[in-house]
Scaffold this motif. Structure first.
Motif, PDB file in Angstrom:
ATOM      1  N   ASN A 173       0.835  -1.203   0.000  1.00 17.00           N
ATOM      2  CA  ASN A 173       0.000   0.000   0.000  1.00 17.00           C
ATOM      3  C   ASN A 173       0.872   1.255   0.000  1.00 17.00           C
ATOM      4  O   ASN A 173       0.638   2.197  -0.762  1.00 17.00           O
ATOM      5  CB  ASN A 173      -0.912  -0.022   1.227  1.00 17.00           C
ATOM      6  CG  ASN A 173      -2.042   0.980   1.123  1.00 17.00           C
ATOM      7  OD1 ASN A 173      -2.077   1.810   0.228  1.00 17.00           O
ATOM      8  ND2 ASN A 173      -2.981   0.913   2.047  1.00 17.00           N
ATOM      9  N   GLY A 176       2.466   1.886  -3.234  1.00 22.84           N
ATOM     10  CA  GLY A 176       1.510   2.517  -4.142  1.00 22.84           C
ATOM     11  C   GLY A 176       1.477   4.028  -3.959  1.00 22.84           C
ATOM     12  O   GLY A 176       1.323   4.780  -4.931  1.00 22.84           O
ATOM     13  N   TRP A 177       1.631   4.477  -2.716  1.00 22.72           N
ATOM     14  CA  TRP A 177       1.711   5.924  -2.468  1.00 22.72           C
ATOM     15  C   TRP A 177       2.907   6.528  -3.208  1.00 22.72           C
ATOM     16  O   TRP A 177       2.791   7.583  -3.839  1.00 22.72           O
ATOM     17  CB  TRP A 177       1.868   6.202  -0.974  1.00 22.72           C
ATOM     18  CG  TRP A 177       0.685   5.847  -0.132  1.00 22.72           C
ATOM     19  CD1 TRP A 177      -0.559   5.489  -0.566  1.00 22.72           C
ATOM     20  CD2 TRP A 177       0.634   5.815   1.296  1.00 22.72           C
ATOM     21  NE1 TRP A 177      -1.382   5.233   0.497  1.00 22.72           N
ATOM     22  CE2 TRP A 177      -0.682   5.430   1.657  1.00 22.72           C
ATOM     23  CE3 TRP A 177       1.554   6.064   2.301  1.00 22.72           C
ATOM     24  CZ2 TRP A 177      -1.084   5.299   2.983  1.00 22.72           C
ATOM     25  CZ3 TRP A 177       1.163   5.937   3.624  1.00 22.72           C
ATOM     26  CH2 TRP A 177      -0.144   5.559   3.961  1.00 22.72           C
ATOM     27  N   GLN A 179       4.417   5.453  -5.853  1.00 20.21           N
ATOM     28  CA  GLN A 179       4.174   5.471  -7.293  1.00 20.21           C
ATOM     29  C   GLN A 179       3.196   6.576  -7.664  1.00 20.21           C
ATOM     30  O   GLN A 179       3.367   7.260  -8.683  1.00 20.21           O
ATOM     31  CB  GLN A 179       3.633   4.110  -7.744  1.00 20.21           C
ATOM     32  CG  GLN A 179       3.500   3.969  -9.256  1.00 20.21           C
ATOM     33  CD  GLN A 179       4.821   4.106  -9.970  1.00 20.21           C
ATOM     34  OE1 GLN A 179       5.756   3.361  -9.713  1.00 20.21           O
ATOM     35  NE2 GLN A 179       4.915   5.070 -10.883  1.00 20.21           N
ATOM     36  N   ASP A 180       2.176   6.784  -6.833  1.00 19.29           N
ATOM     37  CA  ASP A 180       1.206   7.853  -7.094  1.00 19.29           C
ATOM     38  C   ASP A 180       1.871   9.227  -7.049  1.00 19.29           C
ATOM     39  O   ASP A 180       1.579  10.102  -7.880  1.00 19.29           O
ATOM     40  CB  ASP A 180       0.070   7.796  -6.071  1.00 19.29           C
ATOM     41  CG  ASP A 180      -0.844   6.598  -6.278  1.00 19.29           C
ATOM     42  OD1 ASP A 180      -0.801   6.005  -7.375  1.00 19.29           O
ATOM     43  OD2 ASP A 180      -1.581   6.249  -5.342  1.00 19.29           O
ATOM     44  N   ILE A 181       2.759   9.427  -6.081  1.00 15.97           N
ATOM     45  CA  ILE A 181       3.466  10.709  -5.980  1.00 15.97           C
ATOM     46  C   ILE A 181       4.353  10.921  -7.201  1.00 15.97           C
ATOM     47  O   ILE A 181       4.433  12.027  -7.754  1.00 15.97           O
ATOM     48  CB  ILE A 181       4.291  10.757  -4.676  1.00 15.97           C
ATOM     49  CG1 ILE A 181       3.351  10.795  -3.465  1.00 15.97           C
ATOM     50  CG2 ILE A 181       5.223  11.961  -4.664  1.00 15.97           C
ATOM     51  CD1 ILE A 181       4.062  10.685  -2.128  1.00 15.97           C
ATOM     52  N   SER A 182       5.017   9.863  -7.634  1.00 14.80           N
ATOM     53  CA  SER A 182       5.853   9.961  -8.831  1.00 14.80           C
ATOM     54  C   SER A 182       5.015  10.318 -10.057  1.00 14.80           C
ATOM     55  O   SER A 182       5.401  11.177 -10.861  1.00 14.80           O
ATOM     56  CB  SER A 182       6.589   8.637  -9.060  1.00 14.80           C
ATOM     57  OG  SER A 182       7.321   8.664 -10.259  1.00 14.80           O
ATOM     58  N   ASP A 183       3.873   9.671 -10.199  1.00 17.91           N
ATOM     59  CA  ASP A 183       2.987   9.965 -11.335  1.00 17.91           C
ATOM     60  C   ASP A 183       2.466  11.402 -11.268  1.00 17.91           C
ATOM     61  O   ASP A 183       2.318  12.069 -12.296  1.00 17.91           O
ATOM     62  CB  ASP A 183       1.812   8.987 -11.351  1.00 17.91           C
ATOM     63  CG  ASP A 183       2.251   7.556 -11.624  1.00 17.91           C
ATOM     64  OD1 ASP A 183       3.368   7.371 -12.156  1.00 17.91           O
ATOM     65  OD2 ASP A 183       1.490   6.626 -11.293  1.00 17.91           O
ATOM     66  N   LEU A 184       2.194  11.859 -10.056  1.00 19.73           N
ATOM     67  CA  LEU A 184       1.677  13.209  -9.889  1.00 19.73           C
ATOM     68  C   LEU A 184       2.708  14.262 -10.302  1.00 19.73           C
ATOM     69  O   LEU A 184       2.352  15.321 -10.835  1.00 19.73           O
ATOM     70  CB  LEU A 184       1.267  13.404  -8.427  1.00 19.73           C
ATOM     71  CG  LEU A 184       0.444  14.633  -8.060  1.00 19.73           C
ATOM     72  CD1 LEU A 184      -0.442  14.321  -6.858  1.00 19.73           C
ATOM     73  CD2 LEU A 184       1.340  15.822  -7.721  1.00 19.73           C
ATOM     74  N   GLU A 201      -1.787  19.941  -5.730  1.00 18.72           N
ATOM     75  CA  GLU A 201      -2.193  18.550  -5.931  1.00 18.72           C
ATOM     76  C   GLU A 201      -1.393  17.604  -5.036  1.00 18.72           C
ATOM     77  O   GLU A 201      -1.943  16.648  -4.469  1.00 18.72           O
ATOM     78  CB  GLU A 201      -2.005  18.163  -7.398  1.00 18.72           C
ATOM     79  CG  GLU A 201      -2.975  18.849  -8.350  1.00 18.72           C
ATOM     80  CD  GLU A 201      -2.703  18.478  -9.800  1.00 18.72           C
ATOM     81  OE1 GLU A 201      -1.989  17.474 -10.024  1.00 18.72           O
ATOM     82  OE2 GLU A 201      -3.188  19.182 -10.704  1.00 18.72           O
ATOM     83  N   TYR A 205      -2.859  15.311  -1.945  1.00 19.63           N
ATOM     84  CA  TYR A 205      -2.670  13.855  -1.915  1.00 19.63           C
ATOM     85  C   TYR A 205      -2.017  13.419  -0.602  1.00 19.63           C
ATOM     86  O   TYR A 205      -2.391  12.389  -0.026  1.00 19.63           O
ATOM     87  CB  TYR A 205      -1.814  13.403  -3.095  1.00 19.63           C
ATOM     88  CG  TYR A 205      -1.629  11.906  -3.142  1.00 19.63           C
ATOM     89  CD1 TYR A 205      -2.643  11.077  -3.612  1.00 19.63           C
ATOM     90  CD2 TYR A 205      -0.452  11.312  -2.680  1.00 19.63           C
ATOM     91  CE1 TYR A 205      -2.494   9.701  -3.635  1.00 19.63           C
ATOM     92  CE2 TYR A 205      -0.294   9.937  -2.696  1.00 19.63           C
ATOM     93  CZ  TYR A 205      -1.321   9.141  -3.175  1.00 19.63           C
ATOM     94  OH  TYR A 205      -1.171   7.774  -3.191  1.00 19.63           O
TER      95      TYR A 205
END
Length: 353
Positions: A173, A176-177, A179-184, A201, A205
């Motif tokens: 989990n 996943g955070w 990866q989400d920060i990297s995508d953002l 943003e 998050y």
């Protein structure tokens, strides 16, 4: 005062009107530190549990092949053969079974040696997932021929994975955070954003992951550390969105240093490579290539063909031990597919445990 703080103050003093950007790659690596530390703990405990359950099994095959693992060949290097198995006599059924079982045991042993490369390649998560994939692969092998060693291997790994499943879920989990920060932070050329938009943003998050972590001791510990590191980087994390000439990472500059180091090692000799090459490919002593056909014929005629074929087969057998020593999922799946095809060709009714 840390080196980073002193460096930033010096830049601000000398270039007061210049935006100083921080490397986003280093930022991601730093926010991943608490996750990577717990992932390392997962890796160690999972490896310990697997060895506790099936240590004797995975070590027995290794000790059985300890002799002769480093090969020395003196003479002409043979030409490559397109199909290494074309000239190999068919193996007996029992030998074929032993080879395949040993290969699967070697695969499980290799997976226990994975190392992490934060922020995204976390060894504990990868080890858990690869071992899970291996026990699923073993189902088809066992359904065809219920080999006792494969059953023991599967059951032992299952027990170890079960003990680590809760910890794995939490770390997955948190990964996943990351990866989400990297995508953002990625730049969207079709929908460009300003530094203010990206900053907002990101902090929205971060507020959401704080809520997600409530009630979970591991995730509750991760979220504040990620937020604190982000606050420390915030002053220089978003300049590149307003000024495209400012790079988001230092990767290009660091690649220059890596290239220099690579060329330096190429000239002086790579540390650790010699032992690895000897273990995997064998030690070869090559004589100079003859200059003419007559010299080639003369040299080859002095080599006993039977001994040459025997030595070549030894080299192939030695290299075969490392077929599944790969971190690439595609390469591993390809090798497992070949093993599965060979296993299914073994007539189960002619083989008894």
């Amino acid at each position: 005062m840390t080196n980073k703080e002193g460096f930033c103050r010096a830049i601000k003093t000398i270039f007061p009107n210049t935006a100083h950007a921080f490397c986003q790659a280093h930022y991601l690596k730093n926010i991943a530190e608490p996750v990577a530390d717990v992932d390392e703990s997962l890796k160690v405990s999972l490896r310990k549990n697997v060895r506790s359950e099936i240590g004797d099994l995975i070590r027995s095959e290794h000790h059985g092949e300890a002799q002769g693992r480093v090969l020395t060949v003196t003479g002409i290097l043979p030409s490559p053969i397109d199909d290494p198995e074309s000239n190999t006599p068919p193996k007996k059924i029992r030998e074929e079974q032993e080879d395949i079982v040993n290969a699967l045991i070697r695969r499980s042993r290799y997976l226990l040696t994975l190392k992490g490369r934060p922020p995204f390649r976390l060894a504990g998560i990868e080890m858990f997932e690869r071992l899970t994939g291996l026990i699923l692969e073993l189902d088809e092998f066992i359904c065809h021929i219920p080999d006792s060693r494969l059953l023991e291997l599967q059951q032992g790994i299952c027990i170890a994975l079960k003990n680590a499943s809760n910890e794995y879920a939490d770390i997955k989990n948190a990964a996943g955070w990351l990866q989400d920060i990297s995508d953002l932070l990625e730049v969207d050329e079709k929908n460009p954003r300003t530094s203010k938009n990206v900053r907002m943003e990101l902090f929205v998050y971060l507020a959401s992951i704080k809520k997600q972590g409530e009630g979970n001791p591991i995730l509750t510990d991760f979220a504040p550390k990620i937020c604190k590191t982000t606050s420390n980087y915030a002053s220089g994390l978003f300049h590149s969105y307003d000024n495209l000439d400012i790079p988001r990472t230092n990767n290009e500059r660091e690649s220059e240093f890596r290239e220099f180091k690579r060329r330096f090692l190429k000239i002086t000799g790579q540390k650790g490579a010699t032992l690895r090459l000897i273990q995997r490919s064998g030690a070869w002593e090559l004589i100079p290539t003859p200059n003419s056909i007559s010299e080639i014929v003369s040299a080859i005629s002095q080599t006993d063909f039977g001994e040459f074929c025997k030595e070549r087969q030894r080299v192939r057998s030695h290299r075969e031990r490392f077929r599944l020593h790969t971190r690439s999922a595609d390469q591993a799946n390809n090798q497992l597919k070949k093993l599965r095809e060979r296993w299914l060709e073994i007539p189960a009714d002619e083989l008894s445990e």
